[in-house]
Design a protein around this motif. Sequence first.
Motif, mmCIF file in Angstrom:
data_model
loop_
_atom_site.group_PDB
_atom_site.id
_atom_site.type_symbol
_atom_site.label_atom_id
_atom_site.label_comp_id
_atom_site.label_asym_id
_atom_site.label_seq_id
_atom_site.Cartn_x
_atom_site.Cartn_y
_atom_site.Cartn_z
ATOM 1 N N LEU A 43 0.837 -1.198 0.000
ATOM 2 C CA LEU A 43 0.000 0.000 0.000
ATOM 3 C C LEU A 43 0.872 1.249 0.000
ATOM 4 O O LEU A 43 0.588 2.220 -0.721
ATOM 5 N N GLY A 44 1.918 1.239 0.803
ATOM 6 C CA GLY A 44 2.823 2.377 0.825
ATOM 7 C C GLY A 44 3.402 2.670 -0.544
ATOM 8 O O GLY A 44 3.452 3.830 -0.984
ATOM 9 N N THR A 45 3.814 1.611 -1.238
ATOM 10 C CA THR A 45 4.356 1.782 -2.591
ATOM 11 C C THR A 45 3.321 2.386 -3.516
ATOM 12 O O THR A 45 3.614 3.289 -4.321
ATOM 13 N N THR A 46 2.078 1.918 -3.406
ATOM 14 C CA THR A 46 0.994 2.447 -4.239
ATOM 15 C C THR A 46 0.772 3.931 -3.990
ATOM 16 O O THR A 46 0.461 4.698 -4.915
ATOM 17 N N LEU A 47 0.942 4.339 -2.740
ATOM 18 C CA LEU A 47 0.729 5.740 -2.364
ATOM 19 C C LEU A 47 1.962 6.607 -2.571
ATOM 20 O O LEU A 47 1.938 7.807 -2.276
ATOM 21 N N GLY A 48 3.038 6.010 -3.057
ATOM 22 C CA GLY A 48 4.267 6.761 -3.254
ATOM 23 C C GLY A 48 5.027 7.005 -1.962
ATOM 24 O O GLY A 48 5.834 7.943 -1.868
ATOM 25 N N LEU A 49 4.778 6.150 -0.954
ATOM 26 C CA LEU A 49 5.444 6.264 0.339
ATOM 27 C C LEU A 49 6.256 5.004 0.614
ATOM 28 O O LEU A 49 6.072 3.990 -0.049
ATOM 29 N N GLU A 50 7.138 5.077 1.605
ATOM 30 C CA GLU A 50 7.901 3.909 2.003
ATOM 31 C C GLU A 50 7.460 3.458 3.393
ATOM 32 O O GLU A 50 7.672 4.172 4.365
ATOM 33 N N PHE A 51 6.821 2.301 3.443
ATOM 34 C CA PHE A 51 6.422 1.711 4.713
ATOM 35 C C PHE A 51 7.421 0.600 5.047
ATOM 36 O O PHE A 51 7.184 -0.574 4.783
ATOM 37 N N ASN A 52 8.537 0.979 5.628
ATOM 38 C CA ASN A 52 9.576 0.007 5.952
ATOM 39 C C ASN A 52 9.403 -0.588 7.336
ATOM 40 O O ASN A 52 9.859 -1.696 7.602
ATOM 41 N N GLN A 53 8.776 0.148 8.227
ATOM 42 C CA GLN A 53 8.533 -0.311 9.584
ATOM 43 C C GLN A 53 7.144 0.141 9.998
ATOM 44 O O GLN A 53 6.589 1.088 9.423
ATOM 45 N N PRO A 54 6.535 -0.522 10.987
ATOM 46 C CA PRO A 54 5.147 -0.228 11.347
ATOM 47 C C PRO A 54 4.864 1.239 11.634
ATOM 48 O O PRO A 54 3.807 1.759 11.234
ATOM 49 N N SER A 55 5.761 1.929 12.289
ATOM 50 C CA SER A 55 5.515 3.338 12.629
ATOM 51 C C SER A 55 5.377 4.228 11.394
ATOM 52 O O SER A 55 4.829 5.331 11.477
ATOM 53 N N ASP A 56 5.828 3.738 10.242
ATOM 54 C CA ASP A 56 5.708 4.539 9.013
ATOM 55 C C ASP A 56 4.257 4.754 8.604
ATOM 56 O O ASP A 56 3.948 5.653 7.825
ATOM 57 N N ILE A 57 3.353 3.920 9.146
ATOM 58 C CA ILE A 57 1.932 4.089 8.819
ATOM 59 C C ILE A 57 1.430 5.433 9.320
ATOM 60 O O ILE A 57 0.425 5.975 8.815
ATOM 61 N N ARG A 58 2.133 6.006 10.280
ATOM 62 C CA ARG A 58 1.736 7.289 10.865
ATOM 63 C C ARG A 58 2.027 8.473 9.943
ATOM 64 O O ARG A 58 1.729 9.616 10.294
ATOM 65 N N GLN A 59 2.584 8.208 8.778
ATOM 66 C CA GLN A 59 2.718 9.259 7.763
ATOM 67 C C GLN A 59 1.345 9.656 7.222
ATOM 68 O O GLN A 59 1.175 10.751 6.676
ATOM 69 N N LEU A 60 0.375 8.756 7.366
ATOM 70 C CA LEU A 60 -0.976 9.022 6.880
ATOM 71 C C LEU A 60 -1.802 9.683 7.970
ATOM 72 O O LEU A 60 -1.574 9.451 9.162
ATOM 73 N N PRO A 61 -2.797 10.491 7.604
ATOM 74 C CA PRO A 61 -3.683 11.109 8.609
ATOM 75 C C PRO A 61 -4.408 10.041 9.424
ATOM 76 O O PRO A 61 -4.835 9.017 8.885
#
Length: 332
Positions: free
Chosen positions: A232-250
């Motif tokens: 999903l991160g890749t689809t959104l143009g983001l890097e979700f490498n670790q769980p806390s990266d999900i917090r980049q989203l609102p």
Amino acid sequence: MKNINILSKMFLALTVVFAFGSCETASNYEDETPSIANIAVSNASFSVLEAAAVRGGVAVTLSNPNPNDPSGDYTVFAPTNDAFARLGLNDETLSVLQKPFLTSTLLYHVSNGNLKSGSIMAGGTSTSALGVNRRFVSRGNDLFINGSKILATDVNASNGTVHVIDKVLIATGADIVQSAIALSSANVFIQPELSFLVEAVVYADLVEALSASEGGPNFTVFAPTDQAFKDLGTTLGLEFNQPSDIRQLPKDLVAEVLLNHVFVEGKFTSELEAGTVTPLGGDELMLGAYTNGVLSVKGQGNENAANMVIPDVQTTNGVVHVIDRVLLPNLN
């Protein structure tokens, strides 16, 4: 390898209690009927069960009479090698499971007493040796225990009865949130699998809503794997490498997406039909055809459907189906 990483994680655990060890201890029975353990040892179709029973330390238990029942019998619902294979598991990959979890899941396949097929009725339940109830479901001409089809019944043993099933049974003994936490903290698998989901639930303030409460609702939850969130991160143009990266989203967006994975009333695959279901998020999910014991599921915002990689995980407040894609609502 993907299937082994994901499936081996959770199903193995359920490896079945009756396969027990290749070395059966002396039984008190003198007749020619083999014990439950010997049935597994002598049948090549149950070699994975045998390996799991040995590793889980239940081989000796099912080689002997049941001390906890006046009849001295057990009833075992036994997954075949093919049941394990559909999860990417074999006798060499059982080590991906923590031993305590493996042992308890084996016991989930066992009941005290001798439950013959004539007493197995759709709508009925059976209490496992783990203390968790399993339920019987009728679908077409087939009978299921939870989401596993019963392939053969009434295989007689000197210390009980064996019924053969096509999928490994899985139960956590905890509510949905605590189950996900266990799966993300190496208490179940050596390598956690639902770390991103747990992080997202905590971040979105949904822990209380999905935790068990007396008299509260049961849920069906489609639980995306860690890889599903990374994709999903890749689809959104983001890097979700670790769980806390999900917090980049609102936070509100994460909550909206998560609620798109949950609907009220816990259902096993045997109880799901092709068509639409309405999740707590409101946008309908589309369930695909029931094929080989599983269904695909697609969100309004998904181009492709998600597949079930670990179906029918029973928790104390519902059923979890682990899937390989995040289900997106209509975000337009």
